[in-house]
Design a protein around this motif. Structure first.
Motif, PDB file in Angstrom:
ATOM      1  N   GLU A 222       1.826 -29.236  -9.483  1.00  0.00           N
ATOM      2  CA  GLU A 222       0.563 -29.755  -8.961  1.00  0.00           C
ATOM      3  C   GLU A 222      -0.234 -28.648  -8.267  1.00  0.00           C
TER       4      GLU A 222
ATOM      5  N   LEU B  68      -0.480 -29.709 -18.628  1.00  0.00           N
ATOM      6  CA  LEU B  68      -0.589 -31.142 -18.911  1.00  0.00           C
ATOM      7  C   LEU B  68       0.360 -31.454 -20.056  1.00  0.00           C
TER       8      LEU B  68
ATOM      9  N   ARG C 246      -1.781 -26.441 -10.831  1.00  0.00           N
ATOM     10  CA  ARG C 246      -2.910 -27.040 -11.561  1.00  0.00           C
ATOM     11  C   ARG C 246      -4.196 -26.939 -10.762  1.00  0.00           C
ATOM     12  N   ARG C 247      -4.059 -26.867  -9.427  1.00  0.00           N
ATOM     13  CA  ARG C 247      -5.265 -26.813  -8.599  1.00  0.00           C
ATOM     14  C   ARG C 247      -6.056 -25.535  -8.836  1.00  0.00           C
TER      15      ARG C 247
ATOM     16  N   ALA D 299      -4.978 -33.194 -13.843  1.00  0.00           N
ATOM     17  CA  ALA D 299      -5.510 -31.845 -14.024  1.00  0.00           C
ATOM     18  C   ALA D 299      -6.087 -31.298 -12.726  1.00  0.00           C
ATOM     19  N   LEU D 300      -6.550 -32.199 -11.843  1.00  0.00           N
ATOM     20  CA  LEU D 300      -7.099 -31.742 -10.564  1.00  0.00           C
ATOM     21  C   LEU D 300      -5.998 -31.353  -9.590  1.00  0.00           C
ATOM     22  N   GLY D 301      -4.754 -31.644  -9.958  1.00  0.00           N
ATOM     23  CA  GLY D 301      -3.644 -31.287  -9.088  1.00  0.00           C
ATOM     24  C   GLY D 301      -3.217 -32.414  -8.165  1.00  0.00           C
TER      25      GLY D 301
ATOM     26  N   MET E 175     -10.334 -28.348 -15.164  1.00  0.00           N
ATOM     27  CA  MET E 175     -10.481 -28.767 -16.556  1.00  0.00           C
ATOM     28  C   MET E 175     -11.632 -29.758 -16.698  1.00  0.00           C
TER      29      MET E 175
ATOM     30  N   ASN F 208      -2.718 -25.669 -18.388  1.00  0.00           N
ATOM     31  CA  ASN F 208      -2.503 -26.249 -17.059  1.00  0.00           C
ATOM     32  C   ASN F 208      -1.280 -27.168 -17.019  1.00  0.00           C
TER      33      ASN F 208
END
Ligand SMILES: Nc1ncnc2c1ncn2[C@@H]1O[C@H](COP(=O)(O)OP(=O)(O)O)[C@@H](O)[C@H]1O
Ligand SMILES: [Mg+2]
Lengths: 317, 272
Positions: free
Chosen positions: B90, B57, B93-94, A199-201, B98, B55
């Motif tokens: 990726e 996931l 998502r940054r 989730a942090l990338g 979350m 996001n």
């Protein structure tokens, strides 16, 4: 420490009816006795007696302990010991590398990669180590010439020396076990960790190397340590494919002088020394990776080792 | 990209099934920049799945998600919507932070390292910058004195605040909270909600799944009630929580309020 000293508070035990029955120490709050353990003493004594008898019979047996002592630092034995250590270190390094690669393959979402990794573990965990060594050693029977495209070709006997056969066989075999250990340790890391990193990338690679593997390490070190100790002993199989490590050297000597048991005991002694040293190393590596959960659980054996070492350091300091 | 009429988050007709179980049945919602949207609803109604679709996931079976005008997880290739590359996902998502119910603090890292990890390893900041930024974020959640603590040395409330700082460190455009206080002892809920209130007041866009109806009422720009994979009712907090039109909403709210009163008053919870 200034100031008037105060008298200690009254600590007398005061239970009506008891005062007449027990001695003064008890009333002063001291001297509660442990439960007696007659059976424990009896069993302990029997075991000690058994051990004494065992040691005695070996001491009386047809073993020339003086000869055995003479072989401990025998040049050929030490050469064998050196080879045992070299092959153990090299094959555990290769085994860990193979194990990591195949564990990651096994967990990958690519079905081909994960099937190949499964197959690897299935074959090399499912067949005896000795058999694998023999097959590698005799590879020349099926492939007289090894050729790698763009690299060239060589006669198999020149490449697969006893050392190479032992190294390949032991590494691949250890790799199969280590792959399973690593896979298990990775799966044991809570899925929320991967999720948070994702989730942090973070990329999958960063998630693995920065978040998952460091957490899998504490669980991994004991099993990899056990693998390495297993390799230390397992390397003695290489004696059967003409790699004269510790056991092989001992065999060569006793074929000539017939001091079989003497030499085998010397070999046993050196294996014990080597595995003990490995255990101590393992203890330190484990402690290093346990930093973030220090003072959680230490087994009695761990405390014994660390205690012994801090005493040693205390003496030399 | 930011324009005042385009919502910061737009979820359109998201559908998701696990096998035969349809968890999201075409959910649409949006959140303007700076809004706090509170999502309530019974367990199993699909709230977490909704957040996880935002996001990427979770890969939705249908529907689209946009954050700040950018389509999440998919892109147009020719005329086909195709899943983006890992790198692209990726990167996306940054910009979506979350926070989880179970904190998911990295236990092998200190609080500071937890916060600095992502900016550093995604190349957003160098080591020195990441450390400085992490210290700043920890200060923002009131934990500047616990920089070097590991998760096991922190209370649940402190861990959750570290998790918030960790999400903030990536300077996200929107923060998703999945029941951030549900795993906390009652006396620790307040400190986490206080941090969230401050974020809301500071203009952060947030989507918060929560059972804290009081918080939803005070802080929420809108409240969404979900049940069985669909949005049943949505609107301003006073309407949805104060005078719900739907009976399922009414039942849910009265049930949560009853639980709340019981857990707040020990004499009531031991009485039954
Ligand atoms: N990975 C999964 N596999 C199968 N079923 C799942 C999975 N994740 C969630 N579900 C199911 O989807 C439903 C909705 O789950 P969730 O979104 O977690 O609901 P909520 O957060 O509102 O409690 C539940 O019935 C849950 O069991
Ligand atoms: Mg949930």
């Amino acid at each position: 420490m200034a100031g008037p000293s105060t008298a200690p508070p009254e600590t007398k035990v005061d239970v009506p009816g008891l005062t007449e029955l027990v001695d003064a120490d008890v009333l002063a709050g001291r001297k509660l006795h442990k439960r007696p353990h007659p059976v424990r003493w009896l069993v302990g004594a029997l075991i000690v007696a058994g051990l004494v008898w065992l040691v005695h019979s070996f001491a009386q047996g047809q073993i020339r302990w003086g000869d055995a002592r003479g072989f401990v630092f025998n040049h050929d034995i030490l050469t064998g010991l050196r080879r045992t250590i070299v092959i153990t270190v090299l094959s555990s390094i290769c085994g860990i590398a193979l194990g990591t690669v195949f564990a990651v393959m096994r967990l990958s979402s690519n079905p081909v990669a994960s099937s190949v990794a499964w197959l690897y573990v299935w074959i090399f965990r499912g067949t005896p180590e000795l058999l694998q060594l023999l097959i590698w050693f005799n590879l020349a029977l099926v492939f007289p010439v090894l050729s790698i495209p763009l690299v060239g070709s060589q006669r198999t006997i020149d490449v697969i020396t006893p050392f190479m056969a032992a190294l390949i066989g032991l590494s691949i075999n250890a790799g199969a076990y280590i792959a399973e250990n690593i896979r298990g340790a990775i799966l044991a890391v809570e899925s929320g960790q991967t999720e948070a990193a994702t989730a942090l990338g973070l990329s999958r690679r960063a998630t693995l190397t920065k978040v998952v593997l460091p957490q899998a390490m504490p669980a991994l070190i004991p099993s990899i340590g056990n693998q390495t100790i297993g390799l230390l002993k397992g390397s003695s199989l290489a004696a059967t494919i003409a790699y004269t490590e510790l056991l092989g050297q001992a065999q060569r000597i006793y074929f000539l002088n017939a001091r079989v048991m003497e030499l085998l005991f010397v070999v046993a002694l050196w294996y014990l020394v080597a595995t003990s040293v490995a255990s101590v190393l393992q203890y330190y590596v484990e402690r290093y990776y346990g930093r973030s959960e220090r003072n959680q659980r230490t087994s009695a054996a761990d405390r014994l080792i660390s205690g012994a070492f801090s005493r040693l350091r205390g003496q030399t300091a | 990209m930011t324009d005042t009429t385009e919502p910061m988050v737009r979820v359109s007709q998201i559908r998701k099934s696990y096998g035969k179980l349809e968890v999201l049945k075409g959910v649409s919602m949006q959140s303007m920049k700076g809004e706090t949207v509170c999502v309530i609803g019974p367990s199993g109604s699909g709230k977490s799945t909704l957040l996880r679709c935002i996001n990427h996931l979770e890969r939705p079976d249908g529907g689209l998600v946009f954050v700040d005008g950018e389509m999440i997880g998919y892109e147009l290739r020719g005329s086909r919507l195709t899943e983006r590359t890992d790198r692209d996902v990726e990167r996306q998502r940054r910009s979506v932070g979350m926070v989880f119910q179970r904190f998911n603090i990295f236990p092998h890292l200190t609080a500071l390292e937890n916060v600095a990890l992502a900016p550093r390893s995604t190349g957003l900041l160098n080591r020195r910058e990441a450390t400085a930024a992490a210290a700043e974020q920890l200060e923002r959640v009131g934990l500047s004195d616990r920089k070097d603590a590991y998760a096991r040395q922190l209370s649940g409330g402190q861990q959750q605040r570290v998790a918030i700082a960790r999400a903030l460190a990536m300077s996200p455009k929107v923060l998703l909270f999945d029941e951030p206080t549900s795993a906390l002892d009652p006396e620790l809920v307040g400190e986490v909600l206080a941090v969230m209130k401050e974020l809301a007041a500071g203009g952060m866009t947030m989507i918060v799944v929560t059972h804290e109806l009081q918080f939803a009422r005070e802080v929420g720009s809108q409240v969404i009630f979900m049940d069985e994979g669909a949005i049943v009712e949505q609107g301003p907090p006073d309407e949805v929580l104060g005078s719900p039109k739907n009976e399922r909403t009414r039942n849910f709210i009265s049930r949560v309020f009853k639980d709340d009163r019981q857990s707040a008053d020990p004499s009531l919870s031991t009485a039954n």
